[in-house]
Each structure stands twice: as structure tokens, then as C-alpha cells.
Write a protein that holds these residues in place. Structure first.
Motif, PDB file in Angstrom:
ATOM      1  N   PHE A 253      -6.339  -5.000  67.987  1.00 41.44           N
ATOM      2  CA  PHE A 253      -5.591  -3.748  68.045  1.00 41.44           C
ATOM      3  C   PHE A 253      -6.532  -2.663  68.546  1.00 41.44           C
ATOM      4  CE2 PHE A 253      -2.733  -0.834  65.224  1.00 41.44           C
ATOM      5  CZ  PHE A 253      -2.256  -0.236  66.376  1.00 41.44           C
ATOM      6  N   PRO A 254      -6.379  -2.178  69.778  1.00 44.87           N
ATOM      7  CA  PRO A 254      -7.318  -1.191  70.322  1.00 44.87           C
ATOM      8  C   PRO A 254      -7.477   0.014  69.395  1.00 44.87           C
ATOM      9  CG  PRO A 254      -5.825  -1.971  72.031  1.00 44.87           C
ATOM     10  CD  PRO A 254      -5.313  -2.529  70.739  1.00 44.87           C
ATOM     11  N   GLY A 255      -8.740   0.338  69.106  1.00 47.07           N
ATOM     12  CA  GLY A 255      -9.030   1.511  68.304  1.00 47.07           C
ATOM     13  C   GLY A 255      -8.958   1.311  66.807  1.00 47.07           C
ATOM     14  N   ARG A 256      -8.656   0.094  66.342  1.00 48.54           N
ATOM     15  CA  ARG A 256      -8.562  -0.165  64.895  1.00 48.54           C
ATOM     16  C   ARG A 256      -9.710  -1.084  64.498  1.00 48.54           C
ATOM     17  NH1 ARG A 256      -5.701   3.383  65.943  1.00 48.54           N
ATOM     18  NH2 ARG A 256      -3.585   3.828  65.171  1.00 48.54           N
ATOM     19  N   ARG A 257     -10.839  -0.461  64.150  1.00 48.97           N
ATOM     20  CA  ARG A 257     -12.074  -1.213  63.932  1.00 48.97           C
ATOM     21  C   ARG A 257     -11.964  -2.187  62.768  1.00 48.97           C
ATOM     22  NH1 ARG A 257     -16.324  -0.317  60.699  1.00 48.97           N
ATOM     23  NH2 ARG A 257     -15.445   1.700  60.078  1.00 48.97           N
ATOM     24  N   VAL A 258     -11.430  -1.749  61.640  1.00 51.55           N
ATOM     25  CA  VAL A 258     -11.351  -2.604  60.453  1.00 51.55           C
ATOM     26  C   VAL A 258     -10.422  -3.783  60.702  1.00 51.55           C
ATOM     27  CG1 VAL A 258     -10.619  -2.709  58.033  1.00 51.55           C
ATOM     28  CG2 VAL A 258     -11.934  -0.743  58.866  1.00 51.55           C
ATOM     29  N   PHE A 259      -9.252  -3.497  61.265  1.00 54.78           N
ATOM     30  CA  PHE A 259      -8.307  -4.585  61.556  1.00 54.78           C
ATOM     31  C   PHE A 259      -8.929  -5.604  62.506  1.00 54.78           C
ATOM     32  CE2 PHE A 259      -5.135  -6.440  64.385  1.00 54.78           C
ATOM     33  CZ  PHE A 259      -4.246  -7.012  63.482  1.00 54.78           C
ATOM     34  N   ASN A 260      -9.575  -5.137  63.568  1.00 52.78           N
ATOM     35  CA  ASN A 260     -10.170  -6.046  64.551  1.00 52.78           C
ATOM     36  C   ASN A 260     -11.292  -6.881  63.939  1.00 52.78           C
ATOM     37  OD1 ASN A 260      -8.415  -5.040  66.447  1.00 52.78           O
ATOM     38  ND2 ASN A 260      -9.913  -3.643  67.373  1.00 52.78           N
ATOM     39  N   TYR A 261     -12.066  -6.232  63.041  1.00 48.48           N
ATOM     40  CA  TYR A 261     -13.148  -6.968  62.391  1.00 48.48           C
ATOM     41  C   TYR A 261     -12.599  -8.096  61.525  1.00 48.48           C
ATOM     42  CZ  TYR A 261     -16.517  -8.034  58.738  1.00 48.48           C
ATOM     43  OH  TYR A 261     -17.316  -8.693  57.850  1.00 48.48           O
TER      44      TYR A 261
END
Length: 368
Positions: A253-261
Motif C-alpha cells: 500500500f503506497p505510503g503505508r509503512r507499517v502495513f507494508n512492513y
């Protein structure tokens, strides 16, 4: 004069026919000594005395080799004839495994085992097909509902991603350019390849694979539809940016650091599985210099052998099953309307994002 010419012609024809017949029955001396000096009859029998060396040679332990032979022996055995004895099922299996374990050319394998090149070229696809047919039902069957639930529970316990039934990704299997294929198998990496698409569980086992996609097709161009159809409602797979966002497929999800991690942690299992596959079966380190059909058979055989090896390893070396409760960590997913799949996928992703930032947070995620 005519009689002399006729006799000379007849003599030349007789001599040529005799030479051709002699060539047809001729066996090279290296092949004649196969049972005395061949790699299977000498080296491999000595390696049986050392389990570790045997495993490095064929990738299977002696016990796993014997187990596999018992499963496929009847499928790959051949009858003796009046002219020659057939190659045993054990030797045929060894030839195929050695090819998959090293990626050496047919000529190199033939010289090592002291058999003909044409013999190796027939043994490899036959044995690979037998391996797949004999093992797939037991070691790569489509999971049941309870098994999907168990997989999801282990994903949450180990990788902190709830309601995840597996990680999805594709691997380009490099092949020699097929004759008259044009750019059909040409990929963005500048090589010719088949696409191996796989769904992998938390134990790094392949739950479903699809082999044969054209190299020019991106990883996201093929979806394991049967796996998606069988997965539990409100459960998802995780994938990378090459795949589209769907209600049962989560991508970064572009710009969603926690979700992407958190998604990347769960998705690592498929990357690791491909790494294990390539390190065990070195045939992936080289371009497959065989036709497309044989390459597909070899890929399928190595994938099911990967599962066979992990499932037949002593239980003490594997992660045990984790009990799964009936608690739904994301109850909001069940209330999402189904009339718009794109909107539903976005709402599901938002539910995961909110969960990871609230009650589903892990202590170290803000430090990444």
C-alpha cells in the motif's frame, strides 16, 4: 567388363551393409563397463555408508531415497530383453535426481553413469513425471477448510499477519530459447523463461503451483484461481506489487509503512521457499537446455520433492502445529459488502491497516 562392374557394386553394397549393421550393434567400451565402473555401481554404493555425503550427492537421505523408490519403483521399472538387461529403477531414479541436483548436461550425466546420452534424455522426463504423479496427492493436495484455518493460525503466530492463508509469488525459470518461439518466452530480464507461480504456507511448503506461463508474462499475469476459490471467506493471500489488489489478495500500500512492513514479513515465506528450492536443486542455476515439456516436468518434480523432503524430515527438526482458536481478529472483514470487488478489496486493506496500527501492533514495527 559388365560382370566385373556388377560384382564390384555388389561387394561395395555388402560391405556398406555390414558396416551399418556392425555400427547398430556396437556399444562403446565405457558403457560396457557400467556395472563395474559406473557412478551408480561404485561411488553411490560407497556413499550409502555416509548419510551426509549421500545427501549432498542426491539431495535426499538414504532413507528418503528408499522411501521415494518404493513409491515410484513400479512406474519407472523396465523389463529385460533377450539382448540386454534393463537399467534398474534405483539407477534410473539416481540419474534423474543427479540431473536435478546439479543441472549438468545430459552428456556429463551419461559419462558419469556410463549410459548413452539418449538413455539419459528418456530417463529424466519419465522419472520426473513418475515423481510428480506419485507424490502430488499426498504432498501437494489442495488444503481443506480446517487446514486453511490452521495455516492462517500459524501465519498469525509466526509472522503477525492474521487471516493469511499463504504467500503468492512467481519465479522465472530460465530456459534455452525454444525453436521458432519468437519473443513468446522472452522476459523483462533479457532471458527466456517459464513462469513458476506458487502459493507457499508458513512452513515453506508449496500448497499449489502453476508452471508454464510465458516468460514475457509478468508474475501478476497468472493467478492460482483454484487456490483462491478454496480459501476461506474473509481470508487473504499476500503478494508483491506485481499482483493486483483483490478482496482475497493483499499487496503493498503506497505510503503505508507499517502495513507494508507487516505484509512483507508474511510474504518472505515464498521468497525463502524459492531460495531453498534453488539451493537444493542446482538445475535452477543454469538455463534448462531441454524442450518446454521436459522443463515443466522437472520443475513440477522439484517442487513436490521439496515438500516431500520437508514433510519426511524428523519431526524434531520441524516447527510443530499451533492450535488455532475461533477468535476472529478482524471481525469487520465479514461485514464488507460483496457487490463491488474493487471497493471491497480497498476496505479489507484498510481494515488490516487499522488493525496493525491498533490492537494488532507489534513492539518493533515502529523501529523499521
Amino acid at each position: 567388363m559388365a560382370d566385373i562392374t556388377s560384382i564390384a557394386c555388389l561387394y561395395l553394397l555388402w560391405k556398406r551393409e555390414r558396416r551399418r549393421n556392425a555400427r547398430r550393434l556396437w556399444v562403446h567400451e565405457t558403457i560396457r563397463s557400467r556395472t563395474k565402473l559406473g557412478e551408480f555401481h561404485r561411488l553411490l554404493q560407497e556413499l550409502r555408508l555416509d548419510d551426509e555425503r549421500f545427501q549432498r550427492y542426491l539431495r535426499l537421505t538414504p532413507a528418503q531415497f528408499d522411501d521415494l523408490l518404493a513409491r515410484i519403483g513400479a512406474r519407472i521399472s523396465r523389463l529385460d530383453t533377450n539382448y540386454r538387461r534393463s537399467i534398474s529403477a534405483s539407477e534410473r531414479l539416481s540419474i534423474c535426481l543427479r540431473y536435478l541436483a546439479t543441472g549438468d548436461s545430459y552428456r556429463t550425466i551419461a559419462n558419469s553413469f556410463r549410459v548413452g546420452i539418449s538413455t539419459v534424455s528418456s530417463i529424466v522426463p519419465d522419472v520426473a513425471t513418475a515423481i510428480w504423479d506419485s507424490l502430488v496427492e499426498e504432498f501437494m493436495a489442495v488444503p481443506s477448510t480446517d487446514e486453511w484455518r490452521s495455516i492462517a493460525g500459524r501465519f498469525e503466530e509466526r509472522w503477525n499477519f492474521p487471516l493469511c492463508c499463504g504467500a503468492l509469488d512467481g519465479k522465472h525459470v530460465v530456459i534455452k530459447a525454444p525453436v521458432q518461439s519468437g519473443s513468446q518466452f522472452y522476459n523483462y530480464k533479457g532471458t527466456f523463461s517459464l513462469v513458476l507461480l506458487a502459493v507457499v504456507d508458513v512452513e515453506y511448503c508449496f500448497r499449489e503451483i502453476d508452471v508454464g506461463g510465458y516468460g514475457r508474462t509478468s508474475d501478476g499475469g497468472i493467478l492460482a484461481n483454484s487456490a483462491f476459490g478454496a480459501v476461506l471467506q474473509s481470508h487473504v493471500f499476500v503478494a508483491d506489487e506485481a499482483f493486483p489488489l483483490r478482496k482475497n489478495l493483499m499487496r503493498p500500500f503506497p505510503g503505508r509503512r507499517v502495513f507494508n512492513y507487516r505484509l512483507s514479513r508474511a510474504r518472505m515465506v515464498v521468497e525463502n521457499a524459492f531460495g531453498i528450492l534453488s539451493s537444493q536443486w542446482r538445475v535452477y542455476r543454469h538455463a534448462f537446455e531441454v524442450n518446454i515439456e521436459v522443463a515443466e516436468k522437472c520443475v513440477k518434480a522439484t517442487c513436490v520433492l521439496h515438500n516431500f523432503m520437508r514433510r519426511t524430515t524428523p519431526p524434531s527438526a520441524l516447527r510443530g502445529n499451533i492450535p488455532v482458536g475461533e477468535v476472529d481478529p478482524l471481525p469487520g472483514l465479514r461485514r464488507v459488502a460483496a457487490n463491488n470487488s474493487a471497493r471491497e478489496a480497498i476496505r479489507i486493506r484498510e481494515a488490516f491497516k487499522s488493525y496493525f496500527s491498533a490492537e494488532g501492533t507489534v513492539p518493533w514495527q515502529d523501529n523499521v
